[in-house]
Design an enzyme around this catalytic site. Structure first.
Site, mmCIF file in Angstrom:
data_model
loop_
_atom_site.group_PDB
_atom_site.id
_atom_site.type_symbol
_atom_site.label_atom_id
_atom_site.label_comp_id
_atom_site.label_asym_id
_atom_site.label_seq_id
_atom_site.Cartn_x
_atom_site.Cartn_y
_atom_site.Cartn_z
ATOM 1 N N LYS A 98 0.935 -1.169 0.057
ATOM 2 C CA LYS A 98 -0.211 0.103 -0.020
ATOM 3 C C LYS A 98 0.984 1.149 -0.042
ATOM 4 O O LYS A 98 1.551 1.539 0.987
ATOM 5 C CB LYS A 98 -1.019 -0.122 1.172
ATOM 6 N N GLY A 159 -8.534 9.014 9.305
ATOM 7 C CA GLY A 159 -9.137 9.200 10.645
ATOM 8 C C GLY A 159 -10.051 10.252 10.985
ATOM 9 O O GLY A 159 -10.490 10.396 12.220
ATOM 10 N N ALA A 185 -9.879 5.491 3.834
ATOM 11 C CA ALA A 185 -9.939 6.879 4.826
ATOM 12 C C ALA A 185 -11.259 7.420 4.562
ATOM 13 O O ALA A 185 -11.850 7.641 3.766
ATOM 14 C CB ALA A 185 -8.649 7.694 4.396
ATOM 15 N N GLY A 186 -11.301 7.845 6.150
ATOM 16 C CA GLY A 186 -12.659 8.450 6.354
ATOM 17 C C GLY A 186 -13.824 7.885 6.518
ATOM 18 O O GLY A 186 -14.827 8.329 6.967
ATOM 19 N N ASN A 207 -10.035 1.206 9.313
ATOM 20 C CA ASN A 207 -9.231 1.086 10.547
ATOM 21 C C ASN A 207 -9.799 1.863 11.829
ATOM 22 O O ASN A 207 -10.395 1.118 12.707
ATOM 23 C CB ASN A 207 -7.772 1.568 10.143
ATOM 24 N N THR A 208 -9.661 3.238 11.814
ATOM 25 C CA THR A 208 -10.100 3.616 13.034
ATOM 26 C C THR A 208 -11.567 3.521 13.484
ATOM 27 O O THR A 208 -11.696 3.343 14.841
ATOM 28 C CB THR A 208 -10.158 5.450 12.819
#
EC number: 2.8.1.10
Length: 256
Positions: A98, A159, A185-186, A207-208
């Protein structure tokens, strides 16, 4: 569902890819990743002791049988990213990468010029490159043209948990792409993941939203189901959006 996704030399049953940061501990991380059904998980090379088989990020992923996707988070330019990629391939035995290049530590916006430069060189070196990038249709097409195995446009800043704020551009990217599109992301809620899949994304990376949840393991289940639901909806045709009411039971010839 017999709905497989092929990227490079691997085929996946799950369209939910995962990250490894921000979990409270390695045990919770492993349980959440397993519960998510994810078959591909990314980790920042700067956080992993690649020469230590007992590393508390690397070992839980390997033990769970999940494919590794090392990332170059922390690289500020193409040169640093290429060097990190070479180290990862030597230490981890994988040519999957990545590609992340974000020189600004405050907003972590990917550098499009350095990303394209690095991607072109890494493809020549035999890497299977999945670049994290802006939701820029022109850039995504260029990354595809230099040989990237997939593109990973952002839904919102890393995040931020804001969801699919780049929707209009993602729709163009998905329409034009001839390689898989992974929204990265996001994504802060299962509904965001479902929406990305409904738009036609091939996968999402989360992830987050999982790691920072009160119960990461249960949240992993929620995201697994959301991705499956969104994909199923896309595959079977969502009803069209109308600007006026359309009766579901028209009163044709009523009381004639």
């Amino acid at each position: 569902m017999n709905d497989l996704l092929t990227i490079g030399d691997k085929t996946f049953r799950s369209r939910l890819f995962t990250g490894t940061g921000k979990f409270p501990n390695a045990s919770v991380m492993q349980k959440a990743l397993i519960e998510s059904g994810s078959e591909l998980s990314t980790m920042a090379l700067k956080r992993v002791e690649v020469n230590n088989p007992e590393d508390n990020i690397l070992k839980p992923i390997v033990d769970a049988g999940i494919n590794l996707l090392p990332n170059t988070s922390g690289a500020k330019n193409a040169r640093e990213a290429i060097f990190a990629a070479q180290l990862a391939r030597e230490a981890l035995g994988t040519n999957w990468l990545k590609l992340e290049i974000h020189p600004d530590p405050k907003y972590l916006m990917p550098d499009p010029i350095e990303t394209l430069t690095a991607a072109e060189e890494l493809v020549k070196q035999g890497f299977i490159v999945l670049p994290y990038c802006h939701a820029d249709p022109v850039l995504c097409k260029r990354l595809e043209e230099v040989g990237c195995a997939a593109v990973m446009p952002l839904g919102a800043p890393i995040g931020s948990n804001k969801g699919i704020v780049s929707r209009d551009f993602l729709e163009i990217i998905i329409d034009q792409a001839r390689v898989p599109v992974v929204v990265d992301a996001g994504i802060g809620a299962p509904s965001h993941a479902a929406l990305a899949m409904e738009l036609g994304a091939d996968a999402v990376l989360v992830n987050t939203a999982i790691a920072a949840a009160r119960n990461p393991i249960a949240m992993a289940t929620a995201f697994k189901l959301a991705v499956q639901s969104g994909r199923l909806a896309y595959e079977n045709g969502l009803a069209s959006v109308n600007t006026q009411a359309v009766a579901s039971s028209p009163l044709t010839a009523f009381l004639d």
